[in-house]
Design an enzyme around this catalytic site. Structure first.
Site, PDB file in Angstrom:
ATOM      1  N   LEU A  52      -4.901  -1.149   7.666  1.00 44.66           N
ATOM      2  CA  LEU A  52      -5.493   0.088   8.110  1.00 44.66           C
ATOM      3  C   LEU A  52      -5.379   1.353   7.011  1.00 44.66           C
ATOM      4  CD1 LEU A  52      -4.679   0.217  12.069  1.00 44.66           C
ATOM      5  CD2 LEU A  52      -6.737   0.440  10.955  1.00 44.66           C
ATOM      6  N   GLY A  53      -3.962   1.252   6.415  1.00 43.94           N
ATOM      7  CA  GLY A  53      -3.538   2.379   5.592  1.00 43.94           C
ATOM      8  C   GLY A  53      -2.341   1.988   5.166  1.00 43.94           C
ATOM      9  N   MET A  54      -2.059   2.882   3.747  1.00 40.33           N
ATOM     10  CA  MET A  54      -0.876   2.942   3.129  1.00 40.33           C
ATOM     11  C   MET A  54      -0.040   4.310   2.981  1.00 40.33           C
ATOM     12  SD  MET A  54      -1.884  -0.202   0.491  1.00 40.33           S
ATOM     13  CE  MET A  54       0.160  -0.500  -0.043  1.00 40.33           C
ATOM     14  N   GLY A  55       1.091   4.200   3.326  1.00 40.23           N
ATOM     15  CA  GLY A  55       1.869   5.692   3.233  1.00 40.23           C
ATOM     16  C   GLY A  55       2.894   5.385   2.232  1.00 40.23           C
ATOM     17  N   ASP A  63       5.084  15.857  10.154  1.00 41.39           N
ATOM     18  CA  ASP A  63       3.985  15.278   9.285  1.00 41.39           C
ATOM     19  C   ASP A  63       2.617  15.543  10.016  1.00 41.39           C
ATOM     20  OD1 ASP A  63       3.077  14.470   7.048  1.00 41.39           O
ATOM     21  OD2 ASP A  63       3.516  12.156   7.513  1.00 41.39           O
ATOM     22  N   TYR A 107       5.960   5.248   2.769  1.00 42.46           N
ATOM     23  CA  TYR A 107       7.189   4.285   3.446  1.00 42.46           C
ATOM     24  C   TYR A 107       6.728   3.115   4.064  1.00 42.46           C
ATOM     25  CZ  TYR A 107      11.302   7.110   2.850  1.00 42.46           C
ATOM     26  OH  TYR A 107      12.409   7.919   2.151  1.00 42.46           O
ATOM     27  N   GLY A 108       5.445   3.068   4.460  1.00 43.59           N
ATOM     28  CA  GLY A 108       4.932   1.997   5.206  1.00 43.59           C
ATOM     29  C   GLY A 108       3.453   1.413   5.078  1.00 43.59           C
ATOM     30  N   LYS A 163       3.353  -1.969  11.806  1.00 43.79           N
ATOM     31  CA  LYS A 163       3.500  -0.998  10.369  1.00 43.79           C
ATOM     32  C   LYS A 163       4.861  -1.618   9.734  1.00 43.79           C
ATOM     33  CE  LYS A 163       4.868   3.755   8.927  1.00 43.79           C
ATOM     34  NZ  LYS A 163       5.563   5.172   9.488  1.00 43.79           N
TER      35      LYS A 163
END
Length: 270
Positions: A33-36, A151, A38-39, A56
């Site tokens: 779904l997504g990459m940040g 955030d 930290y996760g 996550k």
């Protein structure tokens, strides 16, 4: 700010799980779904119930550090503490072969990043005040529990059938925490990561500017400030200036809510 070495390590070791991978006994990964920072977040299926969920994963490079594991544990604790329709429900916490996972409710909505940049949605001043009002109401739930999200950006606020939901508690903390992520070299980051209500107000101020700029069309090449470019009432500018800590800042979320609601009544009468 990540160093070249840190970026290289992320590229080498922080590769997402493949579709079909198993997490715990019940969960099968579908896709990323997504990459940040930290996760890595995936959609997944609970094979016991057939229910869709979100998982996550703490980045593998972060899972090798004490601070990374502490951040993961804090996020799990905070998600357990927060309840209500405005926040995703935490289903499970899994440690597997040195990897760490949060299994949570899958939220079928559109982020405000999607709404603005993909859907072309335009938010008027009144629209923006309405969204901010609802967002502040959710934030008040957090602040009442001594939690600061830190955030509140357009990718982390979802519109779910006309109602808001706040996601991604990776940077959230309790009011007496010491998250160790402030950097004195970057004054703005100190404001953004402050362990105080001001951090959330600052983020919400920038969130509001994104909404207001959704309908902006530049008429000249000369760079100007947001106050010069945006056609916004002076009263709303005063609210935004306090949220952005340009003027004497707000200290409690109910102050923002009161000002917004008084202003909405005033603007809608015009």
């Amino acid at each position: 700010m990540a160093t070249i070495k840190e970026k290289l390590l992320r590229f080498l070791y922080d590769r997402p799980l493949k579709s079909g991978s198993r997490v715990g006994a019940n969960y099968e990964i579908w896709h990323v779904l997504g990459m940040g920072s930290y996760g890595i977040t995936y959609t997944a299926e609970d094979k016991m119930t057939g229910k869709l969920c979100a998982i996550k994963q703490l980045r593998p490079t972060k899972a090798k550090t004490v601070s990374g594991i502490r951040s993961f544990q804090r996020e799990a604790e905070l998600m357990r503490a927060v309840s209500g329709s405005g926040f995703p429900e935490l289903y499970d916490v899994i440690e597997q072969d040195g990897s760490y996972f949060l299994v949570m409710e899958y939220v079928d909505g559109r982020t405000f990043e999607d709404l603005i940049f993909e859907d072309g949605r335009i938010f008027s001043e009144v629209d923006t005040m309405d969204v901010l009002d609802e967002l502040c109401t959710l934030v008040s739930v957090l602040h009442t529990q001594g939690i600061y999200h830190r955030d509140l950006r357009i990718p982390n606020i979802l519109d779910v059938g006309g109602r808001l939901k706040i996601i991604d508690f990776g940077l959230a903390c309790y009011q007496d925490d010491d998250p160790e992520d402030e950097d004195p070299r970057y004054p703005e980051k100190q404001v953004m990561r402050a362990v105080s209500p001001s951090s959330d107000f600052y983020h919400m101020g920038h969130f509001a500017l994104f909404l207001l700029y959704s309908g902006f069309e530049p008429s000249q090449k000369k760079e100007r400030t947001w106050e010069e470019e945006l056609s916004v009432s002076q009263e709303f500018k005063k609210v935004l200036r306090k949220m952005l800590q340009i003027d004497s800042p707000y200290t409690e979320v109910h102050q923002v809510i009161n000002d917004l609601r008084e202003l909405k009544i005033m603007v809608k009468k015009r």
